[in-house]
Design an enzyme around this catalytic site. Structure first.
Site, mmCIF file in Angstrom:
data_model
loop_
_atom_site.group_PDB
_atom_site.id
_atom_site.type_symbol
_atom_site.label_atom_id
_atom_site.label_comp_id
_atom_site.label_asym_id
_atom_site.label_seq_id
_atom_site.Cartn_x
_atom_site.Cartn_y
_atom_site.Cartn_z
ATOM 1 N N GLU A 111 0.827 -1.221 0.000
ATOM 2 C CA GLU A 111 0.000 0.000 0.000
ATOM 3 C C GLU A 111 0.856 1.264 0.000
ATOM 4 O O GLU A 111 0.581 2.217 0.723
ATOM 5 C CB GLU A 111 -0.978 -0.006 1.185
ATOM 6 C CG GLU A 111 -2.012 -1.108 1.043
ATOM 7 C CD GLU A 111 -3.233 -0.942 1.928
ATOM 8 O OE1 GLU A 111 -3.353 0.097 2.586
ATOM 9 O OE2 GLU A 111 -4.051 -1.875 1.945
HETATM 10 C C1 LIG Z 1 3.691 -9.396 0.283
HETATM 11 C C2 LIG Z 1 3.224 -8.420 -0.726
HETATM 12 C C3 LIG Z 1 1.872 -8.350 -1.055
HETATM 13 C C4 LIG Z 1 1.440 -7.491 -2.065
HETATM 14 N N1 LIG Z 1 0.128 -7.511 -2.461
HETATM 15 C C5 LIG Z 1 -0.232 -6.833 -3.581
HETATM 16 C C6 LIG Z 1 -1.531 -6.997 -4.141
HETATM 17 O O1 LIG Z 1 -2.372 -7.713 -3.618
HETATM 18 N N2 LIG Z 1 -1.821 -6.335 -5.298
HETATM 19 C C7 LIG Z 1 -0.920 -5.512 -5.909
HETATM 20 O O2 LIG Z 1 -1.222 -4.961 -6.951
HETATM 21 N N3 LIG Z 1 0.326 -5.304 -5.376
HETATM 22 C C8 LIG Z 1 0.678 -5.964 -4.247
HETATM 23 N N4 LIG Z 1 1.941 -5.802 -3.714
HETATM 24 C C9 LIG Z 1 2.866 -4.880 -4.366
HETATM 25 C C10 LIG Z 1 3.236 -3.683 -3.527
HETATM 26 O O3 LIG Z 1 2.231 -2.741 -3.550
HETATM 27 C C11 LIG Z 1 4.576 -3.174 -4.078
HETATM 28 O O4 LIG Z 1 5.549 -4.072 -3.614
HETATM 29 C C12 LIG Z 1 4.889 -1.780 -3.696
HETATM 30 O O5 LIG Z 1 4.070 -0.904 -4.392
HETATM 31 C C13 LIG Z 1 6.352 -1.413 -3.990
HETATM 32 O O6 LIG Z 1 6.732 -1.777 -5.283
HETATM 33 P P1 LIG Z 1 8.112 -2.590 -5.492
HETATM 34 O O7 LIG Z 1 8.114 -3.715 -4.532
HETATM 35 O O8 LIG Z 1 8.218 -2.912 -6.913
HETATM 36 O O9 LIG Z 1 9.241 -1.592 -5.039
HETATM 37 P P2 LIG Z 1 9.921 -0.387 -5.922
HETATM 38 O O10 LIG Z 1 8.842 0.422 -6.565
HETATM 39 O O11 LIG Z 1 10.973 -0.964 -6.785
HETATM 40 O O12 LIG Z 1 10.544 0.471 -4.751
HETATM 41 C C14 LIG Z 1 11.791 0.150 -4.153
HETATM 42 C C15 LIG Z 1 12.103 1.210 -3.096
HETATM 43 O O13 LIG Z 1 12.221 2.492 -3.727
HETATM 44 C C16 LIG Z 1 11.389 3.431 -3.073
HETATM 45 N N5 LIG Z 1 10.871 4.384 -4.062
HETATM 46 C C17 LIG Z 1 10.299 4.118 -5.258
HETATM 47 N N6 LIG Z 1 9.940 5.265 -5.866
HETATM 48 C C18 LIG Z 1 10.294 6.281 -5.045
HETATM 49 C C19 LIG Z 1 10.191 7.706 -5.095
HETATM 50 N N7 LIG Z 1 9.641 8.352 -6.124
HETATM 51 N N8 LIG Z 1 10.662 8.423 -4.057
HETATM 52 C C20 LIG Z 1 11.227 7.804 -2.999
HETATM 53 N N9 LIG Z 1 11.332 6.462 -2.888
HETATM 54 C C21 LIG Z 1 10.885 5.714 -3.890
HETATM 55 C C22 LIG Z 1 10.271 2.616 -2.447
HETATM 56 O O14 LIG Z 1 9.746 3.281 -1.311
HETATM 57 C C23 LIG Z 1 11.017 1.340 -2.057
HETATM 58 O O15 LIG Z 1 11.608 1.523 -0.807
HETATM 59 C C24 LIG Z 1 2.376 -6.636 -2.690
HETATM 60 C C25 LIG Z 1 3.712 -6.666 -2.326
HETATM 61 C C26 LIG Z 1 4.147 -7.562 -1.372
HETATM 62 C C27 LIG Z 1 5.599 -7.604 -1.049
#
Ligand SMILES: Cc1cc2nc3c(=O)[nH]c(=O)nc-3n(C[C@H](O)[C@H](O)[C@H](O)COP(=O)(O)OP(=O)(O)OC[C@H]3O[C@@H](n4cnc5c(N)ncnc54)[C@H](O)[C@@H]3O)c2cc1C
Length: 837
Positions: free
Chosen positions: A508
């Protein structure tokens, strides 16, 4: 002397005028009167100012300029238009997806804090925790029963899955349809009730709560309830409420994580064949991952970008982000494999599809809602983010505290309960504070949502603050438990929460992004009284209309800035003695005043930060992160003060409220100090620092002694400890792992006097405490203990042994067989260019 008094009076008059937003003509008149009076005083020899003619000239000049500026044509030509041109290129721009996100939520108490003059009546009007009898009965009945049935160890380790009987129980009792209206077969519970139910389940099993949480948060149920066509509502909602359909929602993809709107998942409007009939529909290709419940789902909610190259919908080619409902067994849908998120056991996995044709009426809300997906998601997220993670984080803080206080009183080292040692007292004090403050913020926010608000900024700040505090509480609990917390097994009650911490931090809106970008950099645009309108005016293609709107807002904005500068200076100079407070504030009136004072400082720095960093705001994330922290502290303090009132101002809670308030304000100061010390526009930092820290950064955190008092109170079984840990699963059954702790704690307290007698005898050498000797029996034999004392202590010895025991396993039980290792061999990650084929 007369000169000093006159100067002081003038200063106070000007300060009051700035604080109350006087008009330009009033300013001009006042400066003229001051200058004239000074001239007359000088003429009569009563005032002796050096180089007065220069001062006098300056006074008349300022009065003249202010008077001239009060004529609209002159002001427009010489002030507004140059400001408009200067700001046009430097203010942050708002993209379409950002605009949709900003417009989706509502503003509430956050806007009051941004205003610098919060209206406390608005905060007081938010209802305290209110449940209908039906909701209360559900929380006490089926929810407690579910908690009893959840075996964390069985789920996490033995099955690595949620058992079928738990799925059946939650479906049969309507847990999956808490947010679905009664009209459509759901429970129709308020946000507050949903939050409490989720919190209670999560205090028992972090995996268990996930299967209830996901259907009740952003996903098919909520989207259909709010935006679905009547056919979709009638068909899907009763099925979702009964658990006949298990939903999941797929937004995130391998290349679109935090930047979810950049998704490459595509739908093309075209004609195709569905169930033997040619029909208008969408041909889809998607690749999503991390989707919770996907491996179990029967109904997939999917976000994709929709294109209509043949203009079937008569809306041009790029329709925008669109949401659809697809049965998991529809031809072409790939779903079922699992990720292993942080070793947790709830179902989570990828889904993909190529060349999947769906009829157009599978779009959520039908074809009229095609392209509105992002707005729909953001609207649900603004409310949903206020519920699930704050609920589970508050519950984790409370249950970590309940278990750790019990353990710290039961576990002795150096002949002392470890909770009485100052080193352990420190993390315990942090936990007491978090359990109180995060629960206060959870309850306040859930009440706002129950009343129909969709608080975009508050939900973002609460998400990152509550999960960060939860992470700290879980770590503190592990430190306090030592090896007992680390060794996993059926008797470990911390590992489930520990494993789940990173999930809460990431989902989220990952916390770094939520703190540094969403809460302040975007939040300021939403909560600031003028900024959003100003940016709209600057971005308006119709320049004439833009300038007119800008002029109206800009005047009010300048008055606002001056008012906050004067207000911050005045209240910081007088330590908030004259700051506002609500009526009948009772013993917490000082802290309400401090909240009003801090809000003035925040409003001033927030305003100048946005105005001066402009378009650079989104990249100056160390500044915006600290501003988010400052706002979060103000929100927590508001929630703490309100909770104290809502709870009926219990006398024993006052010390804790003061403890929280002191720390919130200290951390608030540190956040603002960090902003000012690192502020890129140095002259502005020099200007703001004396206004915000007129007499220096003088606030201190709560003292060690205050920490000791709240921890000692929390180590005692009773009303204070129960209030701190309200609405989590609690048991006094010694056969239950949570119950064993509470039961033993009560026995420890009851046996304290007998224990002391025994300890004395052991120290004197009268009784020998070794494994081969029953020292309690020896103490009874030697008359140190009475028969009943000996019985009590013997029972306690058994209980303590069970509390501190850790599990061990035969090596064979832990080894995975060659076959099962092979069967679960992971798939190789696909490079994007291959995945696209
Ligand atoms: C267990 C689990 C359950 C999930 N369930 C769902 C689900 O049901 N449906 C769904 O659609 N998604 C789901 N997700 C996805 C989740 O919403 C994403 O993991 C999340 O949005 C972060 O994306 P990412 O993991 O690709 O990280 P990235 O986007 O690659 O981010 C990596 C890091 O960079 C930081 N970052 C990225 N952009 C910026 C910025 N502009 N400024 C500062 N910091 C930044 C982030 O805060 C993070 O710390 C789930 C994820 C997990 C791990």
């Amino acid at each position: 002397m007369a000169e000093v008094i006159v100067a002081l009076i003038c200063f106070l008059v000007l300060l009051a005028m700035a604080m109350h937003g006087a008009s330009l003509r009033t300013w001009a008149l006042t400066v003229a009167i001051i200058t004239l009076s000074a001239q007359m005083g000088l003429g009569h020899g009563q005032l002796h100012w050096p180089v007065f003619p220069l001062w006098s000239l300056f006074g008349w000049l300022v009065a003249g300029l202010l008077f001239a500026a009060s004529f609209p044509e002159l002001k427009r030509k010489y002030i507004t238009l140059p400001a408009y041109r200067a700001l046009k290129g430097s203010m942050p721009t708002i993209s379409e997806t950002e605009r949709e996100a900003l417009e989706a939520g509502t503003v509430g108490w956050d806007a009051e804090l941004f205003s610098g003059t919060p209206d406390f009546a608005k905060l007081r009007r938010v209802a305290p925790i209110t449940l209908t009898p039906e909701e209360r009965a559900f929380l006490d009945g089926p929810t407690t029963e579910l908690c009893k049935r959840l075996s964390d160890w069985k789920i996490r380790h033995e099955l690595h899955d949620i058992p079928d009987d738990i799925w059946r129980f939650v479906c049969d009792h309507g847990f999956l349809g808490m947010l679905i209206s009664k009209q459509h077969g759901g429970l129709g519970f308020s946000a507050q009730a949903q939050s409490l139910v989720l919190g209670k389940i999560s205090s028992r099993s972090a995996d268990g709560v996930t299967i209830v949480m996901v259907p009740n948060s952003l996903g098919p149920g909520e989207l259909i309830e709010k935006y679905g066509t009547s056919e979709q509502k009638d068909h899907f909602l009763p099925r979702l409420a009964r658990g006949d359909e298990i939903p999941c929602f797929a937004l995130t993809g391998p290349l679109s994580g935090s930047d979810a709107a950049s998704m490459r998942d595509i739908g093309v409007v075209t004609r195709g064949v569905h169930q033997g009939k040619e029909t208008l529909g969408v041909r889809l290709a998607w690749d999503k991952r991390y989707i919770t419940l996907a491996p179990k789902a029967t109904l997939l909610g999917l976000a994709f970008r929709l294109f209509d190259p043949d203009n079937h919908l008569d809306r041009g080619e790029d329709i925008g982000i669109t949401l659809a409902l697809i049965p998991a067994d529809h031809p072409g849908v790939e779903i079922g494999r699992r990720h292993l998120p942080a070793g947790a056991a709830f179902p989570n996995g990828p889904t993909s599809g190529r060349d999947v044709f769906i009829p157009i009426d599978w779009i959520i809300g039908g074809q009229e809602r095609a392209g509105q997906g992002w707005r729909m998601l953001m609207s649900c997220l603004a409310a949903g983010r206020s519920i699930s993670l704050p609920a589970t984080s508050a519950a984790a803080a409370k249950s970590m505290l309940r278990m750790s206080t019990a353990y710290a009183r039961i576990r002795k080292q150096f002949n002392l309960p470890i909770g009485f040692m100052e080193g352990v007292e420190e993390p315990l004090a942090r936990m007491v504070e978090s359990a109180y403050a995060i629960e206060a913020a959870r309850a306040l926010t859930a009440s706002m949502v129950s009343a129909g608000e969709k608080p975009a900024v508050i939900s973002a700040l609460l998400k990152y603050v509550s999960t960060e505090r939860m992470r700290q509480c879980v770590n503190d609990a592990l430190d306090i438990h030592g090896g007992k917390g680390i060794c996993d097994g059926p008797s470990n009650y911390l590992q489930g929460a520990y494993q789940m911490v990173p999930v809460g931090i990431t989902v989220e809106g990952a916390n770094i992004l939520t703190r540094t970008l969403i809460t302040f950099a975007q939040g300021a645009l939403r909560s600031h009284p003028y900024l959003f309108t100003e940016i709209e005016a600057l971005q308006d293609q119709n320049t004439e209309r833009g300038i007119e709107l800008f002029e109206r807002t800009f005047d009010a904005h300048v008055a606002f800035t001056l008012s906050n500068a004067a207000g911050a200076f005045w209240h910081n100079l007088t330590f908030g003695a004259f700051a506002d407070r609500p009526p009948n504030a009772g013993l917490t009136r000082h802290w309400w005043r401090q909240l009003a004072r801090a809000s003035r400082s925040f409003a001033l720095v927030a305003d100048l930060t946005v105005a001066l960093l402009g378009g650079g705001l989104k990249v100056k994330q160390k500044i915006t992160g600290r501003m988010a922290d400052a706002l979060a502290e103000l929100y927590l303090l508001s929630a703490v003060l309100k909770r104290y009132d809502d709870d009926g101002r219990p006398k024993e809670d006052l010390k804790l409220v003061e403890y929280c308030a002191r720390n919130c304000l200290y951390r608030f100061d540190q956040a603002l100090l960090g902003v000012l010390r690192n502020f890129p526009v140095r002259w502005a930092a020099w200007l703001m620092t004396p206004l915000v820290f007129a007499l220096g950064a003088r606030r201190r955190p709560a003292s060690d002694h205050e920490g000791k008092e709240i921890v000692r109170a929390a180590l005692e079984p009773g009303a204070f400890r129960d209030r701190l840990t309200r609405d989590i699963f609690i048991s006094d059954d010694p056969g239950d792992r949570a119950g064993l702790l509470d039961y033993t704690l009560a026995r420890v307290v009851a046996c304290e006097a007998a224990e002391k007698k025994l300890e004395r005898a052991i120290r004197k050498g009268e009784v020998k405490r070794f494994h081969d000797n029953d020292w309690i029996a020896e103490a009874e034999r030697k008359g140190v203990l009475t028969e009943s004392e000996a019985l009590d202590l013997a029972e306690l010895r058994e209980l303590v042994a069970r509390v501190i025991a850790v599990d061990d396993f035969a090596a064979d039980d832990l080894a995975r067989s060659q076959d099962s290792a092979k069967a679960s061999e992971p798939s190789k990650p696909k490079p994007e260019h291959i995945a696209a084929e």
